[in-house]
Design a protein around this motif. Structure first.
Motif, mmCIF file in Angstrom:
data_model
loop_
_atom_site.group_PDB
_atom_site.id
_atom_site.type_symbol
_atom_site.label_atom_id
_atom_site.label_comp_id
_atom_site.label_asym_id
_atom_site.label_seq_id
_atom_site.Cartn_x
_atom_site.Cartn_y
_atom_site.Cartn_z
ATOM 1 N N LEU A 108 0.830 -1.207 0.000
ATOM 2 C CA LEU A 108 0.000 0.000 0.000
ATOM 3 C C LEU A 108 0.863 1.256 0.000
ATOM 4 C CD1 LEU A 108 -2.910 -0.862 2.474
ATOM 5 C CD2 LEU A 108 -3.151 -0.197 0.085
ATOM 6 N N THR A 109 1.948 1.229 0.793
ATOM 7 C CA THR A 109 2.847 2.380 0.861
ATOM 8 C C THR A 109 3.501 2.627 -0.494
ATOM 9 O OG1 THR A 109 3.295 1.875 3.178
ATOM 10 C CG2 THR A 109 4.808 3.372 2.081
ATOM 11 N N GLU A 110 3.950 1.549 -1.153
ATOM 12 C CA GLU A 110 4.553 1.689 -2.482
ATOM 13 C C GLU A 110 3.546 2.243 -3.482
ATOM 14 O OE1 GLU A 110 5.949 -2.193 -3.420
ATOM 15 O OE2 GLU A 110 7.528 -2.176 -1.874
ATOM 16 N N GLU A 111 2.299 1.764 -3.396
ATOM 17 C CA GLU A 111 1.266 2.225 -4.319
ATOM 18 C C GLU A 111 0.964 3.704 -4.128
ATOM 19 O OE1 GLU A 111 -2.278 -0.186 -4.487
ATOM 20 O OE2 GLU A 111 -1.113 -2.008 -4.192
ATOM 21 N N VAL A 112 0.885 4.130 -2.865
ATOM 22 C CA VAL A 112 0.552 5.529 -2.618
ATOM 23 C C VAL A 112 1.708 6.443 -3.008
ATOM 24 C CG1 VAL A 112 1.312 5.783 -0.210
ATOM 25 C CG2 VAL A 112 -0.671 7.053 -1.008
ATOM 26 N N GLU A 113 2.948 5.978 -2.867
ATOM 27 C CA GLU A 113 4.107 6.760 -3.308
ATOM 28 C C GLU A 113 4.067 6.958 -4.821
ATOM 29 O OE1 GLU A 113 7.443 4.546 -1.886
ATOM 30 O OE2 GLU A 113 7.507 5.584 0.051
ATOM 31 N N GLN A 114 3.768 5.872 -5.537
ATOM 32 C CA GLN A 114 3.683 5.956 -6.985
ATOM 33 C C GLN A 114 2.547 6.876 -7.413
ATOM 34 O OE1 GLN A 114 5.809 4.751 -9.134
ATOM 35 N NE2 GLN A 114 4.643 5.487 -10.913
ATOM 36 N N GLN A 115 1.417 6.737 -6.710
ATOM 37 C CA GLN A 115 0.266 7.555 -7.058
ATOM 38 C C GLN A 115 0.525 9.026 -6.783
ATOM 39 O OE1 GLN A 115 -3.399 5.777 -6.158
ATOM 40 N NE2 GLN A 115 -4.582 7.654 -6.138
ATOM 41 N N GLN A 116 1.248 9.320 -5.716
ATOM 42 C CA GLN A 116 1.539 10.715 -5.374
ATOM 43 C C GLN A 116 2.459 11.347 -6.413
ATOM 44 O OE1 GLN A 116 2.768 11.248 -1.337
ATOM 45 N NE2 GLN A 116 2.257 13.403 -1.329
ATOM 46 N N LYS A 117 3.412 10.576 -6.911
ATOM 47 C CA LYS A 117 4.306 11.089 -7.960
ATOM 48 C C LYS A 117 3.530 11.417 -9.225
ATOM 49 C CE LYS A 117 8.459 8.602 -6.464
ATOM 50 N NZ LYS A 117 9.393 7.480 -6.792
ATOM 51 N N GLU A 118 2.614 10.493 -9.589
ATOM 52 C CA GLU A 118 1.844 10.681 -10.818
ATOM 53 C C GLU A 118 0.887 11.858 -10.728
ATOM 54 O OE1 GLU A 118 -0.060 6.989 -11.381
ATOM 55 O OE2 GLU A 118 1.753 5.928 -12.060
ATOM 56 N N GLU A 119 0.486 12.229 -9.513
ATOM 57 C CA GLU A 119 -0.504 13.300 -9.365
ATOM 58 C C GLU A 119 0.105 14.634 -8.955
ATOM 59 O OE1 GLU A 119 -3.535 11.951 -6.758
ATOM 60 O OE2 GLU A 119 -4.333 10.485 -8.176
ATOM 61 N N ASP A 120 1.446 14.701 -8.883
ATOM 62 C CA ASP A 120 2.080 15.974 -8.508
ATOM 63 C C ASP A 120 1.759 17.092 -9.484
ATOM 64 O OD1 ASP A 120 3.164 15.244 -6.165
ATOM 65 O OD2 ASP A 120 5.171 14.801 -6.936
ATOM 66 N N TRP A 121 1.640 16.749 -10.776
ATOM 67 C CA TRP A 121 1.387 17.801 -11.753
ATOM 68 C C TRP A 121 0.023 18.443 -11.555
ATOM 69 C CZ3 TRP A 121 -2.304 17.479 -15.757
ATOM 70 C CH2 TRP A 121 -2.988 16.235 -15.845
ATOM 71 N N TRP A 122 -0.947 17.682 -10.950
ATOM 72 C CA TRP A 122 -2.248 18.294 -10.627
ATOM 73 C C TRP A 122 -2.069 19.433 -9.631
ATOM 74 C CZ3 TRP A 122 -6.734 17.589 -13.022
ATOM 75 C CH2 TRP A 122 -6.920 16.429 -13.788
ATOM 76 N N LYS A 123 -1.190 19.213 -8.689
ATOM 77 C CA LYS A 123 -0.968 20.252 -7.677
ATOM 78 C C LYS A 123 -0.322 21.486 -8.309
ATOM 79 C CE LYS A 123 -0.391 16.899 -3.955
ATOM 80 N NZ LYS A 123 0.538 16.324 -2.980
ATOM 81 N N ARG A 124 0.616 21.241 -9.248
ATOM 82 C CA ARG A 124 1.305 22.368 -9.865
ATOM 83 C C ARG A 124 0.349 23.176 -10.717
ATOM 84 N NH1 ARG A 124 5.415 18.416 -10.576
ATOM 85 N NH2 ARG A 124 4.784 18.144 -12.758
#
Length: 632
Positions: A108-124
């Motif tokens: 779960l931790t690995e999945e959420v890390e990957q998901q957070q990287k993929e969604e960083d551009w939404w924040k930008r």
């Protein structure tokens, strides 16, 4: 020094008072013994107990009974090894679960890390127009939870490859399903076996049908309530998620995944109830488990579905079941309700239990009663002479316990209470109308039976079709007073044998009249009720007739709805069939007869929960005195 001598003398007195030898006492149909006071090695097996009673002349030899006792003795001999095997299995299972949970959290931790990287551009970007556009692009017909379901399955499959599949439980010895006519000794033999398992098997429970159904309902309610309480984000986010170095959105995703896992586990609530059936909060689950189940019945759809789910889960997980019934497994459901579910239950029972018939036609309760001088605890008819004897009995019994009559309020399951207007140190008095003329049920009668070792009931009428509901409540009341080994004093309109024969209003077995009374109405039950919150269907079974909580009583449920899959519409006479009712009435008469015998009454002080609690307090006090003496 004087203080030491005092403590030692007091402890010796208490030990003498609770000496196991003084507690060992047998009844013709039930072994009366405070088994908690005996050491495991001094507790005889069911065959030895049976033969001893026959030799003492307290039982008449019956080849069927001896055969069942022998089967139970053989099962007992296999339990010690099975207990050790199950302890080893549960150790392996515990390690496997810890390892799997650890790996699951890593994934779960690995999945959420990957998901957070993929969604960083939404924040930008932080562009509300883009957010609106992306939300419009989502297919409107997508089923909620499909993505979670797929990810859940993938994660479970990966965990299987990382940690391995769940350890396999050792094969369990076959249990016994004991069936036969009323009064043939089924419960006696089961209780002999249950008493002999003390000290051999850690997890052991004995339930009568009514209490088992109530416990199932109670567990279902607790699980449902816990689910409702955990719906908020704050309560559902586990501590390990809160401490992770992620932002709030990532933690919310993790929390949603955790909630989904719980929902998947709770989708079928009955296995979860079964898993909690044996364990108290202070217990671990290591070791074997045995369930002794008295009077298995299938009185309605809820009983069939609940028993099928619970017993199937217990049998699949290695629980050994010893059960009694008036019917063979295949004959339990002559009404044809929920055939598919019922057939699965029968298949499970046949796979994991040996079916043993106690084929005697003799009601041994009557046989013992005829050979003994019964004590007067049943007074009839309701005329001055019998009334005076009943009142004298009340004053004599309460006088022996101090004579101070008070009113009391006792707790009943599901947070309810019952008022007791006259009681005295474990003795209580009621009218028939108070206990059976109101919408009370097994939960209330269990509370009465557990709190009062002696129960007086006055103004008991002859049962007829006109008061059929009261008659059924009275039978349930007798069942629970008998199961808890209460002393029962009755003031009735007729003798025991004539109590259920009916009046000019009609007999209890007048099926034609019953059919006419419902005007050919069809019995229809909606099985979907089982998916609703437990408190919205607690009135579904007869034994839950008191638990309405904004819902309907059983008689209302029987009047509307739809039969679920696997069943066919049947008349009300099918579910409350004449034969089924005759079993119940004959059992009640048989038990009332036995409850008047000296052998039954002699066991009240040793067996009833009221005196068992006193005994435990004495033992605890004895232990405290010994401890204090040794410290001095």
């Amino acid at each position: 020094m004087r203080r030491i001598f005092y403590l030692l003398s007091e402890s010796k007195k208490l030990i003498a008072e609770t000496n196991p030898a003084s507690k060992l006492r047998f009844n013709a149909l039930r072994s009366f013994c405070d088994h908690s006071l005996l050491r495991p090695q001094s507790r005889p097996g069911p065959l030895v107990q049976y033969k001893n009673l026959v030799e003492q002349g307290k039982l008449k030899h019956d080849p069927y009974q001896e055969g069942v006792a022998s089967e139970l003795e053989n099962l007992l001999a296999r339990l010690e090894k099975y207990e050790k095997d199950m302890e080893e299995y549960h150790l392996k299972l515990s390690e496997w679960e810890k390892s799997r949970e650890s790996e699951r959290r890593k994934l779960l931790t690995e999945e959420v890390e990957q998901q957070q990287k993929e969604e960083d551009w939404w924040k930008r970007l932080n562009n509300k127009l883009v957010d609106r556009w992306s939300s419009r692009k989502k297919p409107e017909n997508m089923e909620p939870g499909v993505g979670k379901w797929v990810s859940y399955l993938k994660r479970e499959k990966k965990l299987d490859s990382l940690v391995g599949r769940r350890p396999t439980a050792p094969p369990a010895p076959k249990g016994l399903y004991i069936y036969g006519n009323v009064g043939t000794g089924k419960t006696m033999l089961m209780d002999m076996f249950y008493s002999a398992t003390e000290g051999i098997v850690k997890h052991r429970r004995r339930y009568h049908f009514h209490e088992a159904m109530l416990r199932i309902n109670e567990h279902m309610h607790k699980i449902w309530k816990t689910q409702m309480e955990e719906k908020s984000l704050q309560s559902s986010i586990a501590g390990w998620i809160m401490n992770l170095p992620f932002d709030t959105k990532a933690k919310e995703w993790l929390a949603a995944e955790e909630r989904y896992k719980q929902e998947m586990q709770m989708k079928n609530i009955l296995p979860a109830v079964a898993d909690e059936f044996f364990l108290n909060q202070e217990e671990d689950r290591k070791g074997a488990s045995i369930l002794c189940f008295d009077e298995i019945q299938t009185v309605d759809v809820f009983a069939i579905v609940a028993l099928s789910g619970i017993l199937s889960r217990l049998l699949s997980s290695g629980t050994i079941i010893v059960a009694t019934s008036n019917r063979a497994p295949k004959d339990l459901n002559e009404a044809g309700m929920q055939r598919e579910i019922f057939q699965k239950l029968v298949s499970k029972l046949e796979q994991h239990c040996e079916n043993v018939l106690v084929g005697s036609e003799v009601d041994y309760r009557r046989f013992i009663a005829q050979r003994s001088a019964n004590q007067m605890h049943y007074f009839w008819p309701i005329e001055p002479e019998a009334v005076n004897k009943f009142e004298k009995k009340w004053h004599d019994v309460t006088g022996r316990f101090g004579g101070r009559i008070i009113s009391n309020t006792i707790s009943v399951m599901f947070g309810r209470t019952l008022e007791v207007s006259e009681s005295c140190e474990g003795v209580a008095r009621f009218t028939f109308e108070y206990l059976c003329g109101r919408p009370l049920g097994a939960a209330d009668y269990i509370a009465v039976a557990k709190n009062y070792h002696t129960v007086f009931i006055s103004d008991i009428p002859v049962m007829s079709m006109r008061i059929r509901d009261k008659a059924r409540r009275f039978i349930t009341l007798i069942d629970e007073l008998y199961n808890h080994h209460c002393c029962l004093c009755c003031l009735a309109s007729s003798s025991i044998d004539e109590l259920f024969q009916g009046t000019e209003d009609g007999t209890l077995f007048d099926l034609e009249r019953l059919i006419n009374s419902v005007a050919g109405g069809i019995l229809v039950i909606n099985v979907a009720l089982l998916t609703e919150p437990p408190q919205s269907r607690l009135g579904f079974s007869f034994q839950f007739e008191t638990e309405t909580e904004g819902a309907k009583l059983r008689r209302d449920v029987l009047a509307e709805g739809n039969v679920g899959s696997g069943g066919t519409p049947v008349g009300i006479t099918s579910i409350l069939s004449g034969q089924e009712e005759m079993f119940a009435f004959h059992r009640a008469v048989s038990r009332l007869v036995e409850m008047q015998t000296p052998l039954y009454l002699d066991g009240v002080r040793d067996v009833h929960p009221y005196f068992q609690r006193q005994c435990r307090r004495s033992q605890k006090s004895s232990g405290s005195l010994l401890s204090e003496a040794s410290s001095i």
